[in-house]
Design a protein around this motif. Sequence first.
Motif, mmCIF file in Angstrom:
data_model
loop_
_atom_site.group_PDB
_atom_site.id
_atom_site.type_symbol
_atom_site.label_atom_id
_atom_site.label_comp_id
_atom_site.label_asym_id
_atom_site.label_seq_id
_atom_site.Cartn_x
_atom_site.Cartn_y
_atom_site.Cartn_z
ATOM 1 N N UNK A 106 0.815 -1.218 0.000
ATOM 2 C CA UNK A 106 0.000 0.000 0.000
ATOM 3 C C UNK A 106 0.851 1.271 0.000
ATOM 4 N N UNK A 107 1.922 1.247 -0.763
ATOM 5 C CA UNK A 107 2.745 2.444 -0.917
ATOM 6 C C UNK A 107 3.796 2.640 0.146
ATOM 7 N N UNK A 108 3.950 1.704 1.063
ATOM 8 C CA UNK A 108 4.938 1.813 2.134
ATOM 9 C C UNK A 108 5.777 0.549 2.194
ATOM 10 N N UNK A 109 6.941 0.639 2.820
ATOM 11 C CA UNK A 109 7.743 -0.536 3.114
ATOM 12 C C UNK A 109 7.362 -0.992 4.523
ATOM 13 N N UNK A 110 6.750 -2.162 4.615
ATOM 14 C CA UNK A 110 6.145 -2.630 5.862
ATOM 15 C C UNK A 110 6.917 -3.827 6.404
ATOM 16 N N UNK A 111 7.148 -3.796 7.709
ATOM 17 C CA UNK A 111 7.740 -4.933 8.409
ATOM 18 C C UNK A 111 6.728 -5.443 9.422
ATOM 19 N N UNK A 112 6.710 -6.757 9.623
ATOM 20 C CA UNK A 112 5.755 -7.360 10.551
ATOM 21 C C UNK A 112 6.489 -8.041 11.696
ATOM 22 N N UNK A 113 5.939 -7.905 12.898
ATOM 23 C CA UNK A 113 6.512 -8.548 14.080
ATOM 24 C C UNK A 113 5.392 -8.769 15.081
ATOM 25 N N UNK A 114 5.484 -9.864 15.815
ATOM 26 C CA UNK A 114 4.498 -10.140 16.864
ATOM 27 C C UNK A 114 5.167 -9.939 18.213
ATOM 28 N N UNK A 115 4.642 -9.028 19.003
ATOM 29 C CA UNK A 115 5.166 -8.759 20.344
ATOM 30 C C UNK A 115 4.083 -9.057 21.383
ATOM 31 N N UNK A 116 3.392 -10.143 21.165
ATOM 32 C CA UNK A 116 2.234 -10.488 21.984
ATOM 33 C C UNK A 116 0.966 -10.331 21.184
ATOM 34 N N UNK A 117 0.955 -9.337 20.313
ATOM 35 C CA UNK A 117 -0.100 -9.121 19.319
ATOM 36 C C UNK A 117 0.585 -8.749 18.010
ATOM 37 N N UNK A 118 -0.076 -8.940 16.867
ATOM 38 C CA UNK A 118 0.567 -8.655 15.580
ATOM 39 C C UNK A 118 0.684 -7.163 15.280
ATOM 40 N N UNK A 119 1.844 -6.796 14.752
ATOM 41 C CA UNK A 119 2.103 -5.389 14.425
ATOM 42 C C UNK A 119 2.727 -5.251 13.058
ATOM 43 N N UNK A 120 2.361 -4.168 12.378
ATOM 44 C CA UNK A 120 3.039 -3.717 11.175
ATOM 45 C C UNK A 120 3.832 -2.470 11.554
ATOM 46 N N UNK A 121 5.073 -2.398 11.119
ATOM 47 C CA UNK A 121 5.963 -1.280 11.459
ATOM 48 C C UNK A 121 6.454 -0.634 10.174
ATOM 49 N N UNK A 122 6.291 0.696 10.093
ATOM 50 C CA UNK A 122 6.659 1.437 8.888
ATOM 51 C C UNK A 122 7.497 2.649 9.290
ATOM 52 N N UNK A 123 8.710 2.735 8.781
ATOM 53 C CA UNK A 123 9.548 3.893 9.060
ATOM 54 C C UNK A 123 9.253 4.988 8.042
ATOM 55 N N UNK A 124 9.021 6.201 8.554
ATOM 56 C CA UNK A 124 8.682 7.343 7.697
ATOM 57 C C UNK A 124 9.595 8.517 8.034
ATOM 58 N N UNK A 125 9.659 9.460 7.100
ATOM 59 C CA UNK A 125 10.499 10.638 7.323
ATOM 60 C C UNK A 125 9.880 11.587 8.341
ATOM 61 N N UNK A 126 8.549 11.639 8.355
ATOM 62 C CA UNK A 126 7.867 12.568 9.272
ATOM 63 C C UNK A 126 6.534 11.995 9.734
ATOM 64 N N UNK A 127 6.281 12.079 11.021
ATOM 65 C CA UNK A 127 4.993 11.638 11.555
ATOM 66 C C UNK A 127 3.908 12.684 11.349
ATOM 67 N N UNK A 128 4.288 13.816 10.783
ATOM 68 C CA UNK A 128 3.314 14.880 10.534
ATOM 69 C C UNK A 128 2.595 14.685 9.209
ATOM 70 N N UNK A 129 2.959 13.683 8.452
ATOM 71 C CA UNK A 129 2.301 13.385 7.182
ATOM 72 C C UNK A 129 0.802 13.210 7.432
ATOM 73 N N UNK A 130 -0.050 14.042 6.826
ATOM 74 C CA UNK A 130 -1.491 13.993 7.106
ATOM 75 C C UNK A 130 -2.185 12.747 6.571
ATOM 76 N N UNK A 131 -1.491 11.967 5.732
ATOM 77 C CA UNK A 131 -2.137 10.813 5.123
ATOM 78 C C UNK A 131 -1.822 9.499 5.844
ATOM 79 N N UNK A 132 -1.023 9.549 6.900
ATOM 80 C CA UNK A 132 -0.631 8.310 7.571
ATOM 81 C C UNK A 132 -1.835 7.519 8.081
ATOM 82 N N UNK A 133 -2.715 8.194 8.804
ATOM 83 C CA UNK A 133 -3.846 7.485 9.386
ATOM 84 C C UNK A 133 -4.901 7.100 8.340
ATOM 85 N N UNK A 134 -4.834 7.717 7.162
ATOM 86 C CA UNK A 134 -5.704 7.286 6.071
ATOM 87 C C UNK A 134 -5.214 5.965 5.484
ATOM 88 N N UNK A 135 -3.903 5.791 5.471
ATOM 89 C CA UNK A 135 -3.317 4.565 4.920
ATOM 90 C C UNK A 135 -3.379 3.404 5.904
#
Length: 278
Positions: free
Chosen positions: A148-177
């Motif tokens: 979905x347009x991002x480089x995604x890594x998956x890891x389970x730390x008790x529950x499943x997680x997707x982890x995406x490194x971005x340049x800025x958390x201020x990107x207004x489209x993050x929560x849309x994606x």
Amino acid sequence: MSLKFTKLQGNGNDFILIDEYEGTVVPDDKKAAFARKYCHRRFGIGGDGVIFLSKSGRAPLRMRIFNEDGSEAEMCGNGIRCFAKYALDQRYIVPGHTRVETMAGVLELATSVSEGKTHVKVCMGKPLFDRVKIPAQGRGEFINVPLHGYEVSAVNTGVPHAVIFVDSLEDPYLMDAAPQIRFDKIFPKGANVNFVQREAGGLRVRTYERGVEGETLSCGTGSVAAAAVARHLGMIRDSTIVKTAGGELLVSFENDIAYMEGDAETVFTGELEFEPER
């Protein structure tokens, strides 16, 4: 009937705790509906989830947690710190080491109280990088895979997680994606989605939580997931501060075992009139 509850928070992740130490208060088949009703921030108490505390045959205490949408989660990092805070206050446990049964297994905790603050260090176990079905690849690591347009890594730390490194958390489209990734069929049970920004001295994280179906102020297992992937990729060493909108957590690793530590506090207590729906 009158039912007592306690509202607690860890890094702004807030929970309603129901004490079932002396026996079941909310029938098991009503717990999901209870969470949906009372987590509502307009018509209920308000919370990201409901924690049920009870005795355990495998450890001193058992924690069950139901999300805002009524789904039961395997574990919750901020939630288990709130659970420990309440257990200390009720003297079900004493400061020091204890064990808590969860759907993710029996977890080891170390608790302390200083200057009125409750601090909890949780042994989160070894992060697992092989809990995702990868088309045409079977089961295996899922690191920096285009999705979905991002480089995604998956890891389970008790529950499943997707982890995406971005340049800025201020990107207004993050929560849309985030929902597209959270519901992607590649995650059999769905996934929490963590956007991570590297900065001097640690990591900064925003999390879209499965079961809440929106962004929360903090996610303990998500903070561990972000640190685990960053360490896996050689971005950090064995200890880092993870900053969230609700506060900071210290995540460390010893022989690949992850530890998460931070504070928890009681917000208020109260009673509600509860009649199980028939």
